[in-house]
Write a protein that holds these residues in place. Structure first.
Motif, PDB file in Angstrom:
ATOM      1  N   LEU A 232       0.825  -1.209   0.000  1.00 23.76           N
ATOM      2  CA  LEU A 232       0.000   0.000   0.000  1.00 23.76           C
ATOM      3  C   LEU A 232       0.860   1.261   0.000  1.00 23.76           C
ATOM      4  N   GLY A 233       1.949   1.237   0.741  1.00 20.79           N
ATOM      5  CA  GLY A 233       2.858   2.384   0.708  1.00 20.79           C
ATOM      6  C   GLY A 233       3.480   2.576  -0.673  1.00 20.79           C
ATOM      7  N   LEU A 234       3.842   1.458  -1.317  1.00 22.17           N
ATOM      8  CA  LEU A 234       4.392   1.552  -2.672  1.00 22.17           C
ATOM      9  C   LEU A 234       3.368   2.116  -3.644  1.00 22.17           C
ATOM     10  N   PHE A 235       2.135   1.634  -3.570  1.00 21.81           N
ATOM     11  CA  PHE A 235       1.115   2.112  -4.496  1.00 21.81           C
ATOM     12  C   PHE A 235       0.706   3.550  -4.183  1.00 21.81           C
ATOM     13  N   LEU A 236       0.854   3.973  -2.961  1.00 22.62           N
ATOM     14  CA  LEU A 236       0.602   5.388  -2.662  1.00 22.62           C
ATOM     15  C   LEU A 236       1.601   6.274  -3.404  1.00 22.62           C
ATOM     16  N   VAL A 237       2.868   5.869  -3.409  1.00 23.42           N
ATOM     17  CA  VAL A 237       3.887   6.626  -4.149  1.00 23.42           C
ATOM     18  C   VAL A 237       3.606   6.572  -5.648  1.00 23.42           C
ATOM     19  N   LEU A 238       3.234   5.396  -6.155  1.00 21.28           N
ATOM     20  CA  LEU A 238       2.969   5.262  -7.589  1.00 21.28           C
ATOM     21  C   LEU A 238       1.758   6.085  -8.015  1.00 21.28           C
ATOM     22  N   LEU A 239       0.741   6.143  -7.176  1.00 21.38           N
ATOM     23  CA  LEU A 239      -0.449   6.924  -7.523  1.00 21.38           C
ATOM     24  C   LEU A 239      -0.158   8.423  -7.496  1.00 21.38           C
ATOM     25  N   VAL A 240       0.688   8.852  -6.563  1.00 19.42           N
ATOM     26  CA  VAL A 240       1.090  10.263  -6.567  1.00 19.42           C
ATOM     27  C   VAL A 240       1.879  10.574  -7.838  1.00 19.42           C
ATOM     28  N   LEU A 241       2.787   9.666  -8.213  1.00 21.30           N
ATOM     29  CA  LEU A 241       3.538   9.847  -9.459  1.00 21.30           C
ATOM     30  C   LEU A 241       2.618   9.855 -10.665  1.00 21.30           C
ATOM     31  N   GLN A 242       1.636   8.953 -10.657  1.00 17.14           N
ATOM     32  CA  GLN A 242       0.684   8.899 -11.756  1.00 17.14           C
ATOM     33  C   GLN A 242      -0.104  10.203 -11.871  1.00 17.14           C
ATOM     34  N   THR A 243      -0.508  10.747 -10.761  1.00 19.36           N
ATOM     35  CA  THR A 243      -1.250  12.012 -10.789  1.00 19.36           C
ATOM     36  C   THR A 243      -0.397  13.143 -11.349  1.00 19.36           C
ATOM     37  N   CYS A 244       0.860  13.203 -10.940  1.00 17.43           N
ATOM     38  CA  CYS A 244       1.757  14.252 -11.460  1.00 17.43           C
ATOM     39  C   CYS A 244       1.989  14.081 -12.957  1.00 17.43           C
ATOM     40  N   VAL A 245       2.162  12.838 -13.404  1.00 18.00           N
ATOM     41  CA  VAL A 245       2.404  12.579 -14.831  1.00 18.00           C
ATOM     42  C   VAL A 245       1.198  12.988 -15.668  1.00 18.00           C
ATOM     43  N   THR A 246       0.010  12.615 -15.228  1.00 17.59           N
ATOM     44  CA  THR A 246      -1.186  12.955 -15.999  1.00 17.59           C
ATOM     45  C   THR A 246      -1.426  14.465 -16.025  1.00 17.59           C
ATOM     46  N   ILE A 247      -1.097  15.149 -14.948  1.00 15.73           N
ATOM     47  CA  ILE A 247      -1.239  16.612 -14.949  1.00 15.73           C
ATOM     48  C   ILE A 247      -0.300  17.238 -15.975  1.00 15.73           C
ATOM     49  N   VAL A 248       0.932  16.723 -16.052  1.00 11.07           N
ATOM     50  CA  VAL A 248       1.889  17.246 -17.044  1.00 11.07           C
ATOM     51  C   VAL A 248       1.375  17.015 -18.470  1.00 11.07           C
ATOM     52  N   VAL A 249       0.856  15.827 -18.735  1.00 12.18           N
ATOM     53  CA  VAL A 249       0.326  15.545 -20.075  1.00 12.18           C
ATOM     54  C   VAL A 249      -0.867  16.445 -20.387  1.00 12.18           C
ATOM     55  N   CYS A 250      -1.719  16.688 -19.388  1.00 10.19           N
ATOM     56  CA  CYS A 250      -2.862  17.577 -19.608  1.00 10.19           C
ATOM     57  C   CYS A 250      -2.410  18.998 -19.926  1.00 10.19           C
ATOM     58  N   VAL A 251      -1.375  19.466 -19.224  1.00 10.08           N
ATOM     59  CA  VAL A 251      -0.899  20.832 -19.455  1.00 10.08           C
ATOM     60  C   VAL A 251      -0.363  20.984 -20.875  1.00 10.08           C
ATOM     61  N   PHE A 252       0.469  20.051 -21.309  1.00 11.19           N
ATOM     62  CA  PHE A 252       1.046  20.167 -22.648  1.00 11.19           C
ATOM     63  C   PHE A 252       0.020  19.880 -23.739  1.00 11.19           C
TER      64      PHE A 252
END
Length: 239
Positions: A190-210
């Protein structure tokens, strides 16, 4: 007629052939023709650079290939983790991680838009990544709730399972000790997936911006050029 004479001088045989001037059947080679001519130099062709429009340049600055692959990998890991819900009813709380399939879709659209950038694929990338942002934020909140909830062993060692026995608390304590390793593994995941989900959210925000920048930079001039080309194909007098 041609005549041939053979003379031996010092162990060397000299063959002399006399050919009439008018006889053109045998062509004599002069010194200038025997010189080897160098082959013409090979011309190196340089590839013509492909000119990209402003929309493509703005979208490619966001590295859609790399970010799309990251989304696909995180989505597949979430789906694999959700499959643990099949093993037992107590693991049903991890089934919502199957929504990581949305990450696979948004990552695939981003990769496709990076390979062949078009206005429709960029719009698809924007919409799918907006949905992935919402799912990622919900996943972060849900994972935090799972970490703050009771240990996973309590779902296996609840009081209802030992209601028929007298020493309910003692049996629950032994059951919790038996599933201690399960708690450690699941909390770590669960701790690992918490980090991965935060990373996923940041990645998708970057793709949305560009993606939004690329759509905004699609100037009206390109649309007017397309309309002028279409008008040129119409017959005279047509609207």
């Amino acid at each position: 007629m041609a005549s041939t004479s053979i003379t031996t001088i010092g162990g060397v045989m000299v063959v002399t052939q006399v050919i009439p001037k008018d006889d053109g059947s045998i062509q004599l080679q002069n010194a200038s023709s025997t010189t080897a001519q160098a082959p013409p130099p090979v011309k190196k062709t340089t590839p013509i650079p492909v000119k990209m429009d402003d929309m493509t340049i703005a979208f490619m600055r966001g590295q859609p290939h790399a970010l799309g692959v990251v989304q696909i990998m995180i989505g597949l890991l979430c789906i694999l983790f959700a499959l643990t819900a099949i093993s037992s009813w107590a693991m049903i709380a991890y089934s919502p991680f199957a929504l990581g399939a949305a990450f696979v879709v948004s990552g695939s659209v981003a990769v496709a838009a990076g390979r062949r950038t078009s206005i429709s694929l960029v719009w698809g990338s924007l919409v799918s990544n907006v949905i992935s942002v919402l799912i990622g934020l919900a996943g972060v909140a849900y994972t935090c709730w799972l970490l703050a909830e009771c240990p996973p062993s309590d779902r296996f060692c609840d009081r209802q399972s030992f209601i028929e026995f007298k020493d309910v608390d003692g049996l629950r304590s032994k059951c919790s000790q038996y599933f201690y390793l399960l708690d450690v593994v699941l909390y770590g995941l669960l701790g690992l997936f918490l980090v991965l989900l935060v990373l996923q959210t940041c990645v998708t925000i970057v793709v949305c911006v560009f993606s939004g920048k690329a759509i905004r930079l699609r100037t009206p001039s390109s649309l007017s050029v397309e309309s002028d080309d279409r008008r040129g194909l119409l017959p005279p007098g047509s609207p």
